[in-house]
Scaffold this active site. Sequence first.
Site, mmCIF file in Angstrom:
data_model
loop_
_atom_site.group_PDB
_atom_site.id
_atom_site.type_symbol
_atom_site.label_atom_id
_atom_site.label_comp_id
_atom_site.label_asym_id
_atom_site.label_seq_id
_atom_site.Cartn_x
_atom_site.Cartn_y
_atom_site.Cartn_z
ATOM 1 N N SER A 153 0.824 -1.220 0.000
ATOM 2 C CA SER A 153 0.000 0.000 0.000
ATOM 3 C C SER A 153 0.849 1.258 0.000
ATOM 4 O O SER A 153 1.924 1.296 0.600
ATOM 5 C CB SER A 153 -0.898 0.038 1.241
ATOM 6 O OG SER A 153 -1.699 -1.108 1.305
ATOM 7 N N SER B 187 2.286 -3.455 8.257
ATOM 8 C CA SER B 187 2.233 -4.116 9.572
ATOM 9 C C SER B 187 3.603 -4.698 9.899
ATOM 10 O O SER B 187 4.237 -5.332 9.047
ATOM 11 C CB SER B 187 1.213 -5.261 9.564
ATOM 12 O OG SER B 187 -0.028 -4.815 9.101
ATOM 13 N N GLU C 243 -3.659 -13.623 1.212
ATOM 14 C CA GLU C 243 -3.930 -12.717 2.340
ATOM 15 C C GLU C 243 -5.394 -12.797 2.772
ATOM 16 O O GLU C 243 -5.711 -12.849 3.957
ATOM 17 C CB GLU C 243 -3.590 -11.277 1.925
ATOM 18 C CG GLU C 243 -3.751 -10.259 3.042
ATOM 19 C CD GLU C 243 -3.320 -8.853 2.625
ATOM 20 O OE1 GLU C 243 -3.445 -8.504 1.441
ATOM 21 O OE2 GLU C 243 -2.871 -8.112 3.511
ATOM 22 N N GLU D 171 -15.925 -3.403 1.119
ATOM 23 C CA GLU D 171 -16.559 -3.020 -0.163
ATOM 24 C C GLU D 171 -15.871 -3.751 -1.321
ATOM 25 O O GLU D 171 -16.532 -4.242 -2.238
ATOM 26 C CB GLU D 171 -16.470 -1.502 -0.384
ATOM 27 C CG GLU D 171 -17.324 -0.661 0.556
ATOM 28 C CD GLU D 171 -16.705 -0.502 1.946
ATOM 29 O OE1 GLU D 171 -15.509 -0.818 2.121
ATOM 30 O OE2 GLU D 171 -17.426 -0.069 2.872
HETATM 31 C C1 LIG Z 1 -4.892 -3.508 10.164
HETATM 32 C C2 LIG Z 1 -4.335 -3.219 8.807
HETATM 33 C C3 LIG Z 1 -3.141 -3.771 8.414
HETATM 34 C C4 LIG Z 1 -2.610 -3.477 7.144
HETATM 35 N N1 LIG Z 1 -1.408 -4.029 6.815
HETATM 36 C C5 LIG Z 1 -0.872 -3.744 5.606
HETATM 37 C C6 LIG Z 1 0.430 -4.269 5.253
HETATM 38 O O1 LIG Z 1 1.088 -4.955 6.046
HETATM 39 N N2 LIG Z 1 0.934 -3.956 4.034
HETATM 40 C C7 LIG Z 1 0.258 -3.193 3.131
HETATM 41 O O2 LIG Z 1 0.755 -3.012 2.027
HETATM 42 N N3 LIG Z 1 -0.956 -2.655 3.434
HETATM 43 C C8 LIG Z 1 -1.532 -2.908 4.653
HETATM 44 N N4 LIG Z 1 -2.758 -2.364 5.003
HETATM 45 C C9 LIG Z 1 -3.401 -1.435 4.069
HETATM 46 C C10 LIG Z 1 -4.695 -1.947 3.441
HETATM 47 O O3 LIG Z 1 -4.462 -2.985 2.532
HETATM 48 C C11 LIG Z 1 -5.397 -0.753 2.770
HETATM 49 O O4 LIG Z 1 -5.725 0.152 3.799
HETATM 50 C C12 LIG Z 1 -6.655 -1.171 2.051
HETATM 51 O O5 LIG Z 1 -6.344 -1.918 0.909
HETATM 52 C C13 LIG Z 1 -7.511 0.035 1.642
HETATM 53 O O6 LIG Z 1 -6.762 1.005 0.990
HETATM 54 P P1 LIG Z 1 -6.805 2.535 1.437
HETATM 55 O O7 LIG Z 1 -6.587 2.611 2.909
HETATM 56 O O8 LIG Z 1 -5.892 3.295 0.551
HETATM 57 O O9 LIG Z 1 -8.317 2.997 1.180
HETATM 58 P P2 LIG Z 1 -8.934 3.469 -0.204
HETATM 59 O O10 LIG Z 1 -8.545 2.529 -1.272
HETATM 60 O O11 LIG Z 1 -8.599 4.906 -0.403
HETATM 61 O O12 LIG Z 1 -10.474 3.302 0.070
HETATM 62 C C14 LIG Z 1 -11.263 4.294 0.751
HETATM 63 C C15 LIG Z 1 -12.715 3.838 0.756
HETATM 64 O O13 LIG Z 1 -13.207 3.744 -0.613
HETATM 65 C C16 LIG Z 1 -13.733 2.445 -0.834
HETATM 66 N N5 LIG Z 1 -13.447 2.022 -2.225
HETATM 67 C C17 LIG Z 1 -12.281 2.226 -2.894
HETATM 68 N N6 LIG Z 1 -12.384 1.699 -4.132
HETATM 69 C C18 LIG Z 1 -13.615 1.148 -4.245
HETATM 70 C C19 LIG Z 1 -14.321 0.453 -5.284
HETATM 71 N N7 LIG Z 1 -13.757 0.222 -6.468
HETATM 72 N N8 LIG Z 1 -15.574 0.024 -5.023
HETATM 73 C C20 LIG Z 1 -16.172 0.264 -3.826
HETATM 74 N N9 LIG Z 1 -15.566 0.923 -2.813
HETATM 75 C C21 LIG Z 1 -14.314 1.354 -3.017
HETATM 76 C C22 LIG Z 1 -13.026 1.531 0.132
HETATM 77 O O14 LIG Z 1 -13.781 0.367 0.413
HETATM 78 C C23 LIG Z 1 -12.899 2.434 1.363
HETATM 79 O O15 LIG Z 1 -14.082 2.414 2.111
HETATM 80 C C24 LIG Z 1 -3.297 -2.611 6.251
HETATM 81 C C25 LIG Z 1 -4.500 -2.029 6.668
HETATM 82 C C26 LIG Z 1 -5.013 -2.311 7.936
HETATM 83 C C27 LIG Z 1 -6.297 -1.654 8.342
#
Ligand SMILES: Cc1cc2nc3c(=O)[nH]c(=O)nc-3n(C[C@H](O)[C@H](O)[C@H](O)COP(=O)(O)OP(=O)(O)OC[C@H]3O[C@@H](n4cnc5c(N)ncnc54)[C@H](O)[C@@H]3O)c2cc1C
Length: 413
Positions: A157, A189, A272, A389
Site C-alpha cells: 500500500s 504491519s 492474504e 466493499e
Molecule cells: C490492520 C491493517 C493492516 C494493514 N497491513 C498492511 C500491510 O502490512 N501492508 C500493506 O501493504 N498494506 C496494509 N494495510 C493497508 C490496506 O491494505 C489498505 O488500507 C486497504 O487496501 C484500503 O486502501 P486505502 O486505505 O488506501 O483505502 P482506499 O482505497 O482509499 O479506500 C477508501 C474507501 O473507498 C472504498 N473504495 C475504494 N475503491 C472502491 C471500489 N472500487 N468500489 C467500492 N468501494 C471502493 C473503500 O472500500 C474504502 O471504504 C493494512 C490495513 C489495515 C487496516
Amino acid sequence: MSSNQSIGQSDAGLGEPATEEAAFRARARIWLEANAVGRGEPGDFSASHLFSAKDLSEYWLREREAFDRVVAWQRKLYESGWAGISWPKEHGGQGLPEWAEEAFGEEHGRFGVSTKLLSVGLQLVASAIRAHGTPAQKARYLPPIIQAEEVWCQLFSEPDAGSDLTAVRTRAARGDGGWIVDGQKVWTSGAGASDLGMLLARTQEGSEGRVGLACLIVDMKASGVEVRPLREMSGAYHFNEVFLSGVHVADDCMVGNDGDGWSVARTMLSSERASIGGGTSARAALELIATARDRGVHHDAIVRQVLAAAFVRERVLDLHMQRMQEDDTVKGGGSVLKLMYSEHARLTSSAGMAILGMGSIAGESERSRAWGERFLFSPGLRIGGGTDEMQRNLIAERGLGLPRDSQFAGRSM
Ligand SMILES: Cc1cc2nc3c(=O)[nH]c(=O)nc-3n(C[C@H](O)[C@H](O)[C@H](O)COP(=O)(O)OP(=O)(O)OC[C@H]3O[C@@H](n4cnc5c(N)ncnc54)[C@H](O)[C@@H]3O)c2cc1C
C-alpha cells in the site's frame, strides 16, 4: 536448527479420511494441551498483534517482546513437527494434505497462542515464492520462514494506492547489479520488527496499471529504509510508514519476471484474504462464553442467544474453509471468508464489551483489556487485506458473475 520431527504423521498409514482426521486432531490436541497456554489464561498471546503503549519506546519494547514470543512458539511448532504441515518436505514442511493444516489450525485456534505476527511470511510470501520463485529462491527463503529465522512484511500500500494497488508509484530503476528503489509505503504491519519485505514497485518508467510492475525482496535493515510507526485510535501501534530512498536490491531478489509483478502480487493478495479470514485472534466465541460466566450472566436468555450466534458464526467460518479446501474452484470464496471474519470480529467484540458493561472501559483486568483491544481493532479488519466493499465487488464479479467495473483494476483483482 535441528530437523523437525514428523509427529503429525499417522503410524497407521492412510485410512478412512474421517478416521485419519480424527486421529490427527486427537494427537494435535494432546500436544497442544501439553505445550500451549489456554485461552484467557495468564500468558495468552493469541491477540499479540495489538500493542497499546503510552509512547514509542514502550511500543518498541512491547513489539519486540511480542515477536520474540511468537518466534519462540513457531520454532517450537517446527521442532515438534507441527509447522508447515502441508508444505513440501524439501522446504521443511510435513508434506501432509491441506485438510491436516486446516485441522491443526482449528485446534491451535482454541488455545492462547498465535503465529499471526508471522503470517506475512508463513502465508503470503511463502505462497508467492512457491508459485513464482526460482528454485534458488525457494531454497534460500522458504526454510527460514518456517523456522521463524526471518520475519517478513508486505510493502504494497501507498498513500495513493490502497484498494487500487495498480496505482503504485514507488520506483525501481536499474542500478549497479540490481535495482535502486525510491518511494513511500504506508500501513505496513510489523515493518520495524521485520528482516525482509516483499515490495511492489514500478520498474518500467512511464508504465501504468498492471503492466511495468515487479515484486522485489527488500532487506529492511538496508541503508535507505526508514520505518516510522503510526499510532491508532486505541493508543496502540500496529503499522508503519516506510520510506525508501536509494535502496539497493540485487537482481536475484526479484520474484517473478520484470513487468510481471502484478501476478505475484495477486498470488499474495488471494493468500492474504484466506489468511485473514482463517485467522484465529478474532475467533473469540469461547472467550465470550467464559466472560459471560465470569459476569454470571450466562443463563440470561438474551446473552445465550448472543453466545450461540457467535459460536455458530465460527462454525460457519470453519465449514466454509473446509468447503474451499475440498473444492478450490469456489469462486470468490476467499472474499466471502474475509467478509464473514471481519463481521464476526465486529459483532463478537461488541458483544464482549456489552457483557462486561462498565468493566469494559473501567476494568483493569487482562480480560477487559483484551476485549477493549479487540473492539478497537475490529474496524481495521474491515480494511486490511482489501476493504469490505472490495470483497463485495469481488463476490459480485467472481462469485455471482455480475458485470465487471472496466474502469477499475482493484487491489484484489
Ligand atoms: C490492520 C491493517 C493492516 C494493514 N497491513 C498492511 C500491510 O502490512 N501492508 C500493506 O501493504 N498494506 C496494509 N494495510 C493497508 C490496506 O491494505 C489498505 O488500507 C486497504 O487496501 C484500503 O486502501 P486505502 O486505505 O488506501 O483505502 P482506499 O482505497 O482509499 O479506500 C477508501 C474507501 O473507498 C472504498 N473504495 C475504494 N475503491 C472502491 C471500489 N472500487 N468500489 C467500492 N468501494 C471502493 C473503500 O472500500 C474504502 O471504504 C493494512 C490495513 C489495515 C487496516
